[in-house]
Design a protein around this motif. Sequence first.
Motif, PDB file in Angstrom:
ATOM      1  N   GLY A  76       0.833  -1.211   0.000  1.00 16.49           N
ATOM      2  CA  GLY A  76       0.000   0.000   0.000  1.00 16.49           C
ATOM      3  C   GLY A  76       0.857   1.247   0.000  1.00 16.49           C
ATOM      4  O   GLY A  76       2.084   1.194   0.017  1.00 16.49           O
TER       5      GLY A  76
ATOM      6  N   TYR D  47      -5.890  -1.134  -6.117  1.00 20.72           N
ATOM      7  CA  TYR D  47      -5.572  -1.297  -4.692  1.00 20.72           C
ATOM      8  C   TYR D  47      -6.648  -2.135  -4.023  1.00 20.72           C
ATOM      9  O   TYR D  47      -7.845  -1.874  -4.178  1.00 20.72           O
ATOM     10  N   HIS D  78      -6.445   6.262   2.926  1.00 15.85           N
ATOM     11  CA  HIS D  78      -5.941   5.450   1.814  1.00 15.85           C
ATOM     12  C   HIS D  78      -7.084   5.132   0.864  1.00 15.85           C
ATOM     13  O   HIS D  78      -8.166   4.779   1.292  1.00 15.85           O
ATOM     14  N   LEU D  80      -8.822   2.938  -2.272  1.00 13.81           N
ATOM     15  CA  LEU D  80      -8.850   1.576  -2.814  1.00 13.81           C
ATOM     16  C   LEU D  80      -9.534   1.585  -4.171  1.00 13.81           C
ATOM     17  O   LEU D  80     -10.228   2.533  -4.521  1.00 13.81           O
ATOM     18  N   SER D  89      -3.101   8.080  -3.979  1.00 14.28           N
ATOM     19  CA  SER D  89      -3.469   6.799  -3.377  1.00 14.28           C
ATOM     20  C   SER D  89      -3.519   6.889  -1.859  1.00 14.28           C
ATOM     21  O   SER D  89      -4.279   6.164  -1.216  1.00 14.28           O
ATOM     22  N   ILE D 119      -2.644  -3.721   2.688  1.00 17.69           N
ATOM     23  CA  ILE D 119      -3.157  -3.178   1.428  1.00 17.69           C
ATOM     24  C   ILE D 119      -2.161  -3.608   0.359  1.00 17.69           C
ATOM     25  O   ILE D 119      -0.958  -3.635   0.617  1.00 17.69           O
ATOM     26  N   LYS D 121      -1.193  -3.515  -4.039  1.00 16.87           N
ATOM     27  CA  LYS D 121      -1.509  -2.920  -5.333  1.00 16.87           C
ATOM     28  C   LYS D 121      -1.123  -3.868  -6.458  1.00 16.87           C
ATOM     29  O   LYS D 121      -0.150  -4.619  -6.358  1.00 16.87           O
TER      30      LYS D 121
END
Lengths: 77, 77, 137, 137
Positions: A76, D47, D78, D80, D89, D119, D121
Motif C-alpha cells: 500500500g 488497490y 488510503h 482503494l 493513493s 493493502i 496494489k
Amino acid sequence: MKVMLFARARELIGIERLEFEESMTVGELRALLERRFPKVAGLLKKSAIAVDNEFAEDALQIPAGAEVALLPPVSGG
Amino acid sequence: MKVMLFARARELIGIERLEFEESMTVGELRALLERRFPKVAGLLKKSAIAVDNEFAEDALQIPAGAEVALLPPVSGG
Amino acid sequence: MIRLTRDVIDYHALTEKVRRGDCGAVVLFLGTVRDLTGERVTVALDYEAYPAMAEKKMAEIESDTRTRWPVGEIILEHRLGRLEIGDVSVAVAVSCPHRAQAFEACRHAIDRLKELVPIWKKENWADGSTEWVHPGA
Amino acid sequence: MIRLTRDVIDYHALTEKVRRGDCGAVVLFLGTVRDLTGERVTVALDYEAYPAMAEKKMAEIESDTRTRWPVGEIILEHRLGRLEIGDVSVAVAVSCPHRAQAFEACRHAIDRLKELVPIWKKENWADGSTEWVHPGA
C-alpha cells in the motif's frame, strides 16, 4: 476457522476464502497450506498470518471460529 | 552607498535608509554604525551585512553606489 | 518557483502545481501562526522582508534543493504583512519520484529558508505590546 | 482519524482539518500513482485491502504517532480500487507545535503504513499484463 486470501495468493489459489474444521497452530496452518497449494509455497514463506486482525507467530494456537488471513508482503501507500 | 535598515534595527534607529559618501569596508561600516547608534550596538553584533543582495564579510570593500542592508537575525517562516 | 505575496497563500493550488506523473511523492509544509509563544499570547504577526534579497535567496534555495534531490517541481511561497492566528505564513511544496527524497527536500528547503531568507516577524502580544523576533539577539 | 475510501482523496479538506491555532506546523504527504516503475510503463493500479485489519492497523499507527510526538491532529486516508496516473493513493496530514515534530511524525506514519497495513496494489502494465506487487517475494 476461515482463512481469507489476498492479492497474488488469492489469484494463484483461485479462491477467496478457505474453511478448516481442525484445530491447529499458525505454523501447522502454514505447513498445511504449503502441502495443499505447492505453487504458492514461495509466496507463503514470505507472507504473514493474521489471526483476528493481528499478526500471529507460528506457535499461536488458532482459536475455534477465528478469522485468519494470509497476508502476502504489503504494497500500500 | 545607501544602507537599508530592517525590523528592530529600523525601529530603534528610527530611519529606513542611511546614506554615506565615504568609501569603506563592511567592517568599517559596522564600526561606524556602532559609534553612531550605540543603542543598537548589541543587535548590530548579531546582524549580517548584505552588499548588493549577498551576505558580505567584514573585509569586503563596499563598491561605490552599492545597496547595503543591515540584517538583524531573520525570523521568517 | 518562488514567490512573496501579501495575499492568502493558496496552498491547494501550489500542491496541485507540483503533482507530476513521474513523481510518486508530494510533501507540503505549512507554517501557520501559533496562538502561544512560550507563555505569551499572540494576537497577530507582522511579516516584513527585504524583498529583492529574499527573492534571490529563495531562488537559490530552490536551485540548491534541485541539485541535491531529484525534484520534479518545488514551490516556496512566503506571505508578508499582517497575519492572524492560524494563517499560513509560508508554504513549501515538493514532488519527487520517491517519498524519502520528497521529505528530505522539503525539510531542507524550509530549514534553509528560516536560516537565510531576510524576512522578519513582529509579535503583537495580547497585552498590546509588540516585539520584533530576532533569534539569538 | 483514519479512513479507507473508494473516492478521490480530498487532501485539501484533510489539511484544513488538521490546522490548529496551537500548532505552527503542518506536514502533508501524498502518495501518487507514477507512470513508470523502473523501465516499465504503468497505466493504472488496483488497490485492494483487508479492510477490518487495515483500519485497525491505521488506527494503531495514529495512536503510536500521537504517543511519540505532540500531535495536534493527524489524518491517514488510503484509497482503494482502480487508480490512474497522478491519482492520490494515500494522504497523511499532521499538525504539531513545531516543524521538526510535524516532519518526523508524518514520515513515521507513512513509513509504518507502508510496512504494516494490509493493502496491496496490482500493476496494470501498458502491454496489458498485470502483476501484484509483493516487495521481497
